[in-house]
Enzyme design. Structure first.
Site, PDB file in Angstrom:
ATOM      1  N   HIS A 220      -8.175  -5.302   0.169  1.00  0.00           N
ATOM      2  CA  HIS A 220      -6.852  -4.715   0.384  1.00  0.00           C
ATOM      3  C   HIS A 220      -6.151  -5.340   1.592  1.00  0.00           C
ATOM      4  CE1 HIS A 220      -3.805  -1.696  -0.180  1.00  0.00           C
ATOM      5  NE2 HIS A 220      -4.001  -1.134   0.983  1.00  0.00           N
TER       6      HIS A 220
ATOM      7  N   SER B 175       0.836  -1.188   0.000  1.00  0.00           N
ATOM      8  CA  SER B 175       0.000   0.000   0.000  1.00  0.00           C
ATOM      9  C   SER B 175       0.882   1.254   0.000  1.00  0.00           C
ATOM     10  CB  SER B 175      -0.928  -0.070   1.222  1.00  0.00           C
ATOM     11  OG  SER B 175      -1.961   0.852   1.161  1.00  0.00           O
TER      12      SER B 175
ATOM     13  N   ASP C  63      -9.138  -6.584  -4.185  1.00  0.00           N
ATOM     14  CA  ASP C  63      -8.696  -5.303  -3.631  1.00  0.00           C
ATOM     15  C   ASP C  63      -9.244  -4.187  -4.518  1.00  0.00           C
ATOM     16  OD1 ASP C  63      -7.398  -3.061  -2.689  1.00  0.00           O
ATOM     17  OD2 ASP C  63      -5.396  -3.951  -2.714  1.00  0.00           O
TER      18      ASP C  63
END
Lengths: 381, 381
Positions: free
Chosen positions: B356, B156, B323
């Site tokens: 995610h 991320s 995600d």
């Protein structure tokens, strides 16, 4: 005049129906009396067979088409689909559009006076379910002399009302049009609604819903709630093409970052502010709960096929490819259950970039399919 | 003891590095001195060639693996991937994990004292960009005697740091592992961050960021911000299978609806409360802005291929099918640019239901691919 009278129903005027027969609500409580504000477009034919009911979504209201005055800058919320030559053709149909019970646009709701206390209802207004709306709409139909709707039409939460009609009053509608809707909300959808409600409850001005007595408005909380909703009604692609990473102010190079604002931030804040000036927070709580609690098949052993067996009408189901709040998969669940229940159903999944908002927009294939179906409705097929 | 010492690095202790050489920040301001808190796992080899840097995401910190005490109930945040026999194998690698500048877990940030005023920085802490983190991490590498990292790894926002390293210090890393990341945020992502910031700013306790001076904590705003984030880190499917429409209390039949609570609501509130007790609001504002402003290719004429031409390392890029906050399409943009820039890149899109959050979870194929790649890193390939 802001409008060309060929393409619109033109000037319209809301009317109010007062109901004094008590309404038993799903929650167990009873409303001793209530008012519904509504508009009509077009003319009811002699055999009263051309009436179409419009059911509104979360923040909708009765003003679906036309203009309230010649100075009106904006037409009703579904002007794209209601009017002469439009899918819901007012040259052929008599259209009824109301503000739902519990609303904040004229029908009895949290901002109304509770006749038993003489004070505004506020947070004490009873919780309202989709079935309560349907029951109150049926009374409005009685009042207007409409035994059987040619069609009941709704998008999103409105589609839930249309489906509930098909089960509760199977002989009072010939067609059910369910656009961008679902048999029930997913956990993710409930989660977004929960964030919206928490945002409202967190605003000190909300005062547990008693803001009207304090002459306050929980604008920040309601604005935040709307921002969350708004993001989820748009697709990622739609936001990308509408805003991208464009800046409204400031620069991403060296400098004071407090000045940096992306276009999308500014847009969302504007949307939030606009909404919080026009909508009632207790109504927003009530409407999102009605959404969360709706579950078409719950009392049918969680079996949507069993539920739809009660229906006696034809169905049009429409979804939009990029709608992730009420995704095409949710519409396919409706269609699959209808087919298994042996009901006539037409289904189309429309290519559209605009996410859930697409149901309000003039997307050519959507308008074409919707028009063709409504033509069948008009011809009594 | 809560852990089996075979499968974990076991007891670990944070260390603090003090830096007195001023750090020029991307915003134009300068930090005259600062501290970074970090942990290390494993042993640096003689030729200092086995060091791996872990870059944390939005709400992460230095404590990535192991336990701080024998009573610790929870290990570090990436225990699944760091430890003996795990993808980042501490029998082979010397792992460095720090809390980023501007953080609230021990490194200098908004909760620290500004030496020039003797008061907490609060909202006056300078805005920090991804490149500032990379520069401060490079100084930590100098301090630890690491000229060249075997790998820099991040998920991320951490992946953004790893990519920025590859451009800013191309000769100081051999491998760059970019998990569930993006070249830049989409408008939708920025919009969710904006809602989170607005939620914090709307909390009266926030007081424009000066809550520490008032001995207050904007718990409701920070909790709301976390709730929004949390929904977007999970997939619709993951929420459906984890909670469905299960109720925690109340009933959807006749009764008082104020009592109705879905499991997902209760879970989100718990998550929000937990977070707001453990994280700093100004840091959350700072971290989300760093995310929003990151744009790998901006200074390379918005051309990611041109940007990556500066890199001198090999890349592993990983995405997860469900995600939607950092979708596989965003990872493919990274991969396409790397290929066009003629850089060695391995890419895998992992089937996972968890959205995610998957990057933190022990998904077998993910662990296998990650382990195999890190084995290549260990073998100097």
């Amino acid at each position: 005049m802001p409008f060309d009278s060929v393409n619109t129903v033109g000037l319209v005027h809301p009317e109010v129906a007062q109901f004094d027969e008590p309404l038993q609500l799903a929650c167990g409580r009873t409303l001793s009396s209530y008012e519904l504000v509504y508009e009509t477009y077009g003319t009811l034919n002699d055999d009263r067979s051309n009436a179409v009911l419009i059911c509104h979504a979360l923040s909708g209201h009765h003003h679906a088409a036309g203009y309230h005055s010649e100075d009106d800058r904006k037409p009703g919320w579904w002007e794209q689909c209601i009017g002469p030559g439009k899918p819901i053709d007012t040259n052929r149909f008599f259209v009824v559009s109301l503000n739902n019970l519990g609303g904040c646009n004229g029908s009895t709701g949290p901002t109304s006076i509770n006749p038993e206390t003489g004070k505004v209802w506020g947070p004490d207004f009873p919780p309202v379910r989709v079935r309560d709306w349907v029951n109150s709409q049926a009374r409005l139909a009685d009042r207007l002399g409409i035994d059987c709707w040619a069609a009941i039409v709704g998008g999103s939460l409105g589609g839930m009302q249309a489906m509930r009609w098909a089960l509760e009053y199977p002989d009072r509608l010939r067609h059910c049009v369910v656009i961008a809707s679902a048999l029930r909300l997913s956990a993710q959808n409930i989660a977004f609604n929960e964030v919206a409600r928490q945002a409202i409850e967190s605003d000190p001005a909300f005062a547990d819903g008693h803001y009207q007595e304090n002459n306050e408005v929980p604008t920040r909380g309601l604005g935040l709630a709307r921002m969350v909703g708004h993001i989820t009604y748009l697709s990622d692609d739609a936001m990308a093409s509408k805003f991208g990473r464009d800046l409204r102010s400031g620069t991403l190079e060296l400098g004071d970052e407090d000045q940096v604002e992306f276009q999308v931030q500014s847009y969302l804040r504007y949307q939030g502010n606009q909404f919080s000036g026009n909508f009632d927070a207790n109504t927003y709580m009530l409407m999102t709960r009605a959404l969360d609690y709706f579950d078409l098949a719950r009392e049918y052993d969680d079996d949507a096929v069993k539920a739809f067996r009660k229906a006696n009408c034809s169905f049009l189901v429409v979804s939009f490819t990029t709608d992730w709040r009420f995704s095409p998969a949710r519409s396919r669940e409706i269609v699959d259950a209808l087919i298994a229940a042996d009901k006539p159903v037409t289904y189309t999944n429309i290519d559209a970039d605009e996410g859930h908002d697409a149901f309000l927009l003039p997307i050519p294939r959507y308008i074409d399919v919707f028009s063709a179906y409504m033509q069948r409705v008009a011809e009594g097929n």
